[in-house]
Structure formats: C-alpha cells, structure tokens
Scaffold this motif. Structure first.
Motif, mmCIF file in Angstrom:
data_model
loop_
_atom_site.group_PDB
_atom_site.id
_atom_site.type_symbol
_atom_site.label_atom_id
_atom_site.label_comp_id
_atom_site.label_asym_id
_atom_site.label_seq_id
_atom_site.Cartn_x
_atom_site.Cartn_y
_atom_site.Cartn_z
ATOM 1 N N ALA A 75 0.845 -1.200 0.000
ATOM 2 C CA ALA A 75 0.000 0.000 0.000
ATOM 3 C C ALA A 75 0.873 1.239 0.000
ATOM 4 C CB ALA A 75 -0.905 -0.003 1.228
ATOM 5 N N ILE A 76 0.348 2.291 -0.595
ATOM 6 C CA ILE A 76 0.982 3.610 -0.557
ATOM 7 C C ILE A 76 0.216 4.423 0.480
ATOM 8 C CG2 ILE A 76 1.600 5.670 -1.874
ATOM 9 C CD1 ILE A 76 2.924 3.091 -2.925
ATOM 10 N N ILE A 77 0.923 4.906 1.488
ATOM 11 C CA ILE A 77 0.307 5.620 2.600
ATOM 12 C C ILE A 77 0.675 7.100 2.535
ATOM 13 C CG2 ILE A 77 0.117 5.763 5.115
ATOM 14 C CD1 ILE A 77 -0.913 3.099 3.897
ATOM 15 N N ASP A 78 -0.312 7.965 2.742
ATOM 16 C CA ASP A 78 -0.093 9.414 2.743
ATOM 17 C C ASP A 78 0.431 9.843 4.112
ATOM 18 O OD1 ASP A 78 -0.083 12.115 2.223
ATOM 19 O OD2 ASP A 78 -2.259 12.344 2.381
ATOM 20 N N ALA A 79 1.742 9.769 4.280
ATOM 21 C CA ALA A 79 2.399 10.161 5.528
ATOM 22 C C ALA A 79 3.847 10.516 5.210
ATOM 23 C CB ALA A 79 2.353 9.025 6.540
ATOM 24 N N PRO A 80 4.415 11.473 5.931
ATOM 25 C CA PRO A 80 5.791 11.875 5.645
ATOM 26 C C PRO A 80 6.833 10.804 5.968
ATOM 27 C CG PRO A 80 4.945 13.085 7.534
ATOM 28 C CD PRO A 80 3.802 12.305 6.963
ATOM 29 N N ASP A 81 6.534 9.930 6.933
ATOM 30 C CA ASP A 81 7.443 8.842 7.278
ATOM 31 C C ASP A 81 6.691 7.811 8.093
ATOM 32 O OD1 ASP A 81 7.587 9.548 10.134
ATOM 33 O OD2 ASP A 81 8.842 11.212 9.476
ATOM 34 N N VAL A 82 7.328 6.682 8.338
ATOM 35 C CA VAL A 82 6.671 5.576 9.032
ATOM 36 C C VAL A 82 6.308 5.942 10.466
ATOM 37 C CG1 VAL A 82 8.783 4.404 9.782
ATOM 38 C CG2 VAL A 82 6.697 3.085 9.400
ATOM 39 N N ASN A 83 7.124 6.714 11.144
ATOM 40 C CA ASN A 83 6.808 7.117 12.514
ATOM 41 C C ASN A 83 5.519 7.922 12.554
ATOM 42 O OD1 ASN A 83 9.131 5.892 13.448
ATOM 43 N ND2 ASN A 83 10.323 7.770 13.400
ATOM 44 N N HIS A 84 5.387 8.873 11.641
ATOM 45 C CA HIS A 84 4.181 9.693 11.590
ATOM 46 C C HIS A 84 2.964 8.817 11.309
ATOM 47 C CE1 HIS A 84 1.265 12.645 10.148
ATOM 48 N NE2 HIS A 84 1.915 13.489 10.921
ATOM 49 N N TRP A 85 3.100 7.898 10.385
ATOM 50 C CA TRP A 85 1.978 7.031 10.025
ATOM 51 C C TRP A 85 1.512 6.205 11.219
ATOM 52 C CZ3 TRP A 85 2.487 1.585 7.908
ATOM 53 C CH2 TRP A 85 1.236 1.071 7.532
ATOM 54 N N ILE A 86 2.435 5.640 11.952
ATOM 55 C CA ILE A 86 2.056 4.758 13.062
ATOM 56 C C ILE A 86 1.544 5.534 14.266
ATOM 57 C CG2 ILE A 86 2.988 3.131 14.769
ATOM 58 C CD1 ILE A 86 4.614 1.912 12.455
ATOM 59 N N TYR A 87 2.163 6.657 14.594
ATOM 60 C CA TYR A 87 1.793 7.379 15.809
ATOM 61 C C TYR A 87 0.687 8.411 15.619
ATOM 62 C CZ TYR A 87 5.717 5.304 18.279
ATOM 63 O OH TYR A 87 6.575 4.413 18.890
ATOM 64 N N HIS A 88 0.313 8.737 14.398
ATOM 65 C CA HIS A 88 -0.743 9.714 14.123
ATOM 66 C C HIS A 88 -1.843 9.034 13.323
ATOM 67 C CE1 HIS A 88 2.851 12.170 14.852
ATOM 68 N NE2 HIS A 88 1.999 12.982 15.437
ATOM 69 N N PHE A 89 -2.788 8.438 14.037
ATOM 70 C CA PHE A 89 -3.857 7.676 13.398
ATOM 71 C C PHE A 89 -4.678 8.574 12.478
ATOM 72 C CE2 PHE A 89 -8.275 6.154 13.461
ATOM 73 C CZ PHE A 89 -8.080 4.937 12.839
ATOM 74 N N VAL A 90 -4.726 8.198 11.223
ATOM 75 C CA VAL A 90 -5.516 8.915 10.218
ATOM 76 C C VAL A 90 -6.348 7.881 9.465
ATOM 77 C CG1 VAL A 90 -5.454 10.332 8.142
ATOM 78 C CG2 VAL A 90 -3.768 10.695 9.946
ATOM 79 N N PRO A 91 -7.674 7.961 9.571
ATOM 80 C CA PRO A 91 -8.505 7.034 8.802
ATOM 81 C C PRO A 91 -8.260 7.204 7.303
ATOM 82 C CG PRO A 91 -9.798 8.182 10.455
ATOM 83 C CD PRO A 91 -8.453 8.859 10.407
ATOM 84 N N ASN A 92 -8.243 6.114 6.594
ATOM 85 C CA ASN A 92 -8.092 6.117 5.133
ATOM 86 C C ASN A 92 -6.838 6.841 4.661
ATOM 87 O OD1 ASN A 92 -10.354 4.562 4.588
ATOM 88 N ND2 ASN A 92 -11.696 6.332 4.674
ATOM 89 N N GLY A 93 -5.704 6.545 5.276
ATOM 90 C CA GLY A 93 -4.445 7.128 4.839
ATOM 91 C C GLY A 93 -3.891 6.464 3.587
ATOM 92 N N CYS A 94 -4.540 5.392 3.145
ATOM 93 C CA CYS A 94 -4.074 4.663 1.967
ATOM 94 C C CYS A 94 -4.481 5.410 0.700
ATOM 95 C CB CYS A 94 -4.670 3.256 1.956
ATOM 96 S SG CYS A 94 -4.147 2.270 0.548
ATOM 97 N N VAL A 95 -3.479 5.760 -0.111
ATOM 98 C CA VAL A 95 -3.758 6.458 -1.370
ATOM 99 C C VAL A 95 -3.492 5.579 -2.588
ATOM 100 C CG1 VAL A 95 -3.413 8.757 -0.393
ATOM 101 C CG2 VAL A 95 -1.465 7.525 -1.370
ATOM 102 N N GLY A 96 -3.053 4.364 -2.350
ATOM 103 C CA GLY A 96 -2.823 3.428 -3.438
ATOM 104 C C GLY A 96 -2.575 2.039 -2.881
ATOM 105 N N ALA A 97 -3.026 1.024 -3.613
ATOM 106 C CA ALA A 97 -2.808 -0.357 -3.188
ATOM 107 C C ALA A 97 -2.474 -1.211 -4.400
ATOM 108 C CB ALA A 97 -4.043 -0.899 -2.491
ATOM 109 N N TYR A 98 -1.548 -2.128 -4.211
ATOM 110 C CA TYR A 98 -1.101 -3.029 -5.269
ATOM 111 C C TYR A 98 -1.207 -4.465 -4.785
ATOM 112 C CZ TYR A 98 0.847 1.024 -7.643
ATOM 113 O OH TYR A 98 0.999 2.228 -8.282
ATOM 114 N N ILE A 99 -1.731 -5.324 -5.615
ATOM 115 C CA ILE A 99 -1.790 -6.755 -5.323
ATOM 116 C C ILE A 99 -1.104 -7.457 -6.487
ATOM 117 C CG2 ILE A 99 -3.250 -8.778 -5.002
ATOM 118 C CD1 ILE A 99 -5.321 -6.916 -3.731
ATOM 119 N N GLY A 100 -0.084 -8.218 -6.166
ATOM 120 C CA GLY A 100 0.677 -8.879 -7.212
ATOM 121 C C GLY A 100 1.343 -7.887 -8.156
ATOM 122 N N GLY A 101 1.650 -6.701 -7.640
ATOM 123 C CA GLY A 101 2.293 -5.669 -8.450
ATOM 124 C C GLY A 101 1.341 -4.892 -9.338
#
Length: 105
Positions: A75-101
């Motif tokens: 998945a592509i997540i709308d966050a500046p870095d992994v720390n921000h993504w994990i510690y700042h809960f944002v519903p629907n932060g996913c801006v893209g998803a890939y299955i099998g590429g």
C-alpha cells in the motif's frame, strides 16, 4: 520488551476491532495500539503486520515483504514517514494499493 529481546515473534491483528474494521481503519488502529500500549517501535510494528503475520499463516515464502519472487502486495500511505503514520492515526491514509504488483486502488 523482554519477550521481544528474547526472540518471541509478535503479530498484530485487528479482527476484534469490529467498528474500525467496518471503516477500513482496523489495521492502522491495531498498529497505533501496538506502538503506544505494547511499546513496540515502528520497525517492530511493521514486522508484526507484515512478515511475522505472513509467517503466522504460512505465507512468508510469497508474502509479507517486498523481495524478488514474492507477490508484491503493498500500500501507498499518505504520511511523511513511518513514525508519523504509526503514531498519528488517520482514517483512510491509503492512497494506493497493489496486489501482485498491479494497482487495485
């Protein structure tokens, strides 16, 4: 922390978070709780929801990490870095998803 340092493998799941699961927020919420309540680092949380989870269901040879020969589900997540993504809960932060590429969202 002792269990982690001793080699115990943790996974993070979300099936009991029913309301969040309905909204698609279950996994990010489970990750936030793992970091804040279980004191896991962001790297530990990512391992818990990726490679360790794949290993727990017998899929580590084809899923759980981005490596040659694996499916390339990510998945592509709308966050500046992994720390921000994990510690700042944002519903629907996913801006893209890939299955099998292949992009599916």
């Amino acid at each position: 922390r002792y269990s982690w340092r001793s080699g115990v493998v943790f996974i993070s799941a979300s099936s009991t978070l029913y309301r969040a699961a309905q909204n698609g927020d279950a996994l990010p919420l489970a990750m936030l709780l793992a970091a804040t309540q279980q004191r896991m680092t962001p790297a530990e949380v990512l391992k818990a929801v990726t490679i360790h989870a794949a290993r727990a269901i017998g899929e580590a040879s084809v899923a759980g990490s981005l490596e040659p020969g694996k499916r390339a589900d990510f998945a592509i997540i709308d966050a500046p870095d992994v720390n921000h993504w994990i510690y700042h809960f944002v519903p629907n932060g996913c801006v893209g998803a890939y299955i099998g590429g292949v992009r599916v969202h």
